[in-house]
Design an enzyme around this catalytic site. Sequence first.
Site, PDB file in Angstrom:
ATOM      1  N   SER A  58      -4.113   0.805  16.730  1.00  0.00           N
ATOM      2  CA  SER A  58      -4.734   1.643  17.758  1.00  0.00           C
ATOM      3  C   SER A  58      -4.879   0.799  19.015  1.00  0.00           C
ATOM      4  CB  SER A  58      -6.124   2.080  17.271  1.00  0.00           C
ATOM      5  OG  SER A  58      -6.909   2.571  18.340  1.00  0.00           O
TER       6      SER A  58
ATOM      7  N   TYR B 165     -14.602   0.885  13.471  1.00  0.00           N
ATOM      8  CA  TYR B 165     -13.205   1.226  13.771  1.00  0.00           C
ATOM      9  C   TYR B 165     -12.537   0.094  14.548  1.00  0.00           C
ATOM     10  CZ  TYR B 165      -9.296   4.268  15.219  1.00  0.00           C
ATOM     11  OH  TYR B 165      -8.055   4.831  15.430  1.00  0.00           O
TER      12      TYR B 165
END
Length: 260
Positions: free
Chosen positions: A142, A155
Amino acid sequence: MLANKTAAVTGSTSGIGLALARAYAAQGANVVINGFGEAEAIEKERAGIEREFGVQCRYSPADMTKPDEIAAMIADAEREFGAVDVLCNNAGIQHVSPIDEFPIEKWDAIIAINLSSSFHTIRAALPGMKRKGWGRIVNTASAHALVASPFKSAYVAAKHGIAGLTKTVALEVAQQNITVNAICPGYVWTPLVERQIPDTMKARNMTEEQVKRDVLLAAQPTKQFVTVDQVAALAVFLCSDAASAITGAILPMDGGWTAQ
Ligand code: NAD
C-alpha cells in the site's frame, strides 16, 4: 504467458485480489482463490473463472489468521496443481482509530492478516519454487508501506512490515530465479474503501462526493482512484521475463501520493 503455471492469491473473493486472480487466469494460469464471502457468490466467481479462461480454479477457505490453514492451502495447491509458481499475498483488512483507543483484537487481526500471513504463505511456498527454479511473489502492500496516515497504526505498521519482508526474501532467493516485489496502491475503488464512506460522511458531516474528493483523494494528486485492473496489470508484468530483474522493489501505484 503463464500456461502450465499456478497462481495462488490470498484474499481474492473481492476487490484487488479477485482482479489479480482473473488476470493470472487470463494469462493461462490455474488459480487458487481464497477469502471470505457467501458460498454461492464465491462458487459463481470460481466457476466463472474456469469457464471464461479455460483454466482450473480451486477455492481455499483458509483463514489468514491461522498458520495451519495457510500451510494446508499451499500444500493442497501443490498436490492438486503440482506447484505454486506465483504467490500473491493480498488479503488485508483495515481499522481506523486513535492508537490509545485501538482495540487490541483489531491490532492482532491486522498484523496477522496483513503481515504474518505472508510470512506463512512464503515459508510454505518457497521450497516448491526453489525446486522448480522459478517463482514470483507479488505482495499487495500500500502507499501506507511508504508513508503514514493518522489513526491507521496497525495497518501502516503491517504494510511497512510487508515492505521489509519483501526486501528480505528477495535477497534470500535472488540467485534462484525467484523475484519478490510489493505493489503499493494508493486508494483503489474496492469494497474495503467503499465501507469507510458512510462512517466518514457521518463523522465529518459530508456528502459522499465530499468524502471521496476531500478525504479519500486528498492525498492523491491525480484525484482519481487507482483501478483494480491497473494493479492486476502490474502484477502480471512482474511475472513476465521482462521483469526478471525487478526484485525487492517496493513499487508505488498511487497517482502521485508518495511523490509529495
Ligand atoms: P477487499 O475488502 O475488497 O478484499 C479483501 C479480501 O481479503 C477479501 O477477499 C476478504 O474476504 C479477504 N480476507 C479478509 N480477511 C481474511 C482472512 N482472515 N483470511 C482470508 N481472507 C481474508 O479489499 P481490497 O481493497 O481489495 O484490499 C486487498 C488488499 O489491497 C489489502 O491487502 C489492502 O490492504 C490492499 N490495498 C487496498 C487499497 C484500496 O484502496 N482498496 C489500497 C492499498 C492497498
